[in-house]
Each structure stands twice: as structure tokens, then as C-alpha cells.
Design a protein around this motif. Structure first.
Motif, PDB file in Angstrom:
ATOM      1  N   SER A 242      52.825  -8.381  44.373  1.00 43.76           N
ATOM      2  CA  SER A 242      51.972  -7.226  44.708  1.00 43.76           C
ATOM      3  C   SER A 242      52.493  -6.548  45.957  1.00 43.76           C
ATOM      4  O   SER A 242      53.303  -7.041  46.672  1.00 43.76           O
ATOM      5  CB  SER A 242      50.535  -7.669  44.909  1.00 43.76           C
ATOM      6  OG  SER A 242      50.456  -8.632  45.922  1.00 43.76           O
TER       7      SER A 242
ATOM      8  N   ARG B  39      52.118   2.342  39.527  1.00 45.90           N
ATOM      9  CA  ARG B  39      51.926   1.415  40.650  1.00 45.90           C
ATOM     10  C   ARG B  39      53.263   0.899  41.162  1.00 45.90           C
ATOM     11  O   ARG B  39      54.264   0.910  40.455  1.00 45.90           O
ATOM     12  CB  ARG B  39      51.063   0.236  40.212  1.00 45.90           C
ATOM     13  CG  ARG B  39      49.648   0.634  39.878  1.00 45.90           C
ATOM     14  CD  ARG B  39      48.815  -0.567  39.507  1.00 45.90           C
ATOM     15  NE  ARG B  39      49.413  -1.268  38.376  1.00 45.90           N
ATOM     16  CZ  ARG B  39      49.155  -2.532  38.058  1.00 45.90           C
ATOM     17  NH1 ARG B  39      48.318  -3.239  38.777  1.00 45.90           N
ATOM     18  NH2 ARG B  39      49.721  -3.085  37.018  1.00 45.90           N
ATOM     19  N   HIS B  40      53.243   0.392  42.382  1.00 52.45           N
ATOM     20  CA  HIS B  40      54.423  -0.274  42.940  1.00 52.45           C
ATOM     21  C   HIS B  40      54.682  -1.566  42.157  1.00 52.45           C
ATOM     22  O   HIS B  40      53.740  -2.287  41.825  1.00 52.45           O
ATOM     23  CB  HIS B  40      54.185  -0.596  44.418  1.00 52.45           C
ATOM     24  CG  HIS B  40      55.264  -1.423  45.023  1.00 52.45           C
ATOM     25  ND1 HIS B  40      56.531  -0.933  45.246  1.00 52.45           N
ATOM     26  CD2 HIS B  40      55.275  -2.709  45.426  1.00 52.45           C
ATOM     27  CE1 HIS B  40      57.272  -1.894  45.771  1.00 52.45           C
ATOM     28  NE2 HIS B  40      56.529  -2.985  45.898  1.00 52.45           N
TER      29      HIS B  40
ATOM     30  N   MET C 111      57.510   6.204  41.657  1.00 49.29           N
ATOM     31  CA  MET C 111      57.016   4.875  41.949  1.00 49.29           C
ATOM     32  C   MET C 111      58.149   4.035  42.514  1.00 49.29           C
ATOM     33  O   MET C 111      59.300   4.450  42.476  1.00 49.29           O
ATOM     34  CB  MET C 111      56.392   4.252  40.724  1.00 49.29           C
ATOM     35  CG  MET C 111      57.362   3.629  39.757  1.00 49.29           C
ATOM     36  SD  MET C 111      56.716   3.467  38.115  1.00 49.29           S
ATOM     37  CE  MET C 111      56.401   5.148  37.735  1.00 49.29           C
TER      38      MET C 111
END
Length: 100
Positions: free
Chosen positions: A100, A81-82, A1
């Protein structure tokens, strides 16, 4: 990630280019380092889950008399997730959030 940051100079309304930043584990082991690009961004692609800290050398950008010469942002990576952790910077304050 992956983990990324975006440093923005809110006093001047521009990205903060050339800011030295280290990504460390909670145990202060350096995972990666670099400087923000012309858009104020920096990214690392090899982070796993765990606790991390971004250590941002704000004095390199704001000058030797910076009120906050360094900003350390601790955060937890708990999934694949990033993770984006921006820094909004001004001469006498800063803020951050999960982006995000």
C-alpha cells in the motif's frame, strides 16, 4: 498513476540499496528503469492501466553466484490507485505481495 517497489534483504534485515530494476509492459517494452535508493525503494509515476512486469537484477545485489539471479514479478494495474509491489529477498528465496 504510479508504481513503486521496495526491496528488503530479509537475511540481513536491511533495505537492498543499488538494485537495478526495469518496469516493463507485458510486451517487454521498457517503461522505466533505475536502481533502488538507500532505503531500497524505486518509483515510477507514469504508468497507465494494463499488465506490467518488474524485472529485478538480484545478481547485482547478491553477487554472480546468486541462486535467483533475476526476479520477474508480473502484475496488473486495473485502476488509478498507486500500486506498490515489494520484494522480500534472501539468498535462496523471495516473496512479494500487493503493498500500500
Amino acid at each position: 498513476m504510479s508504481v513503486s517497489t521496495h526491496v528488503l534483504d530479509t537475511a540481513r534485515g536491511i533495505p537492498a540499496a543499488g538494485v537495478p530494476i526495469r518496469l516493463e509492459t507485458a510486451d517487454a517494452i521498457v517503461v522505466g528503469d533505475g536502481v533502488t535508493d538507500e532505503d531500497g525503494r524505486l518509483r515510477w509515476d507514469d504508468a497507465g492501466t494494463g499488465r506490467y512486469r518488474l524485472v529485478i537484477d538480484t545478481a547485482a545485489y547478491l553477487g554472480p553466484d546468486a541462486f535467483f539471479p533475476e526476479v520477474a514479478i508480473a502484475f496488473t494495474v486495473a485502476d488509478a490507485r498507486h500500486h506498490h509491489v515489494p520484494l522480500l529477498l534472501s539468498p535462496f528465496g523471495y516473496s512479494t505481495y500487493r503493498g500500500s
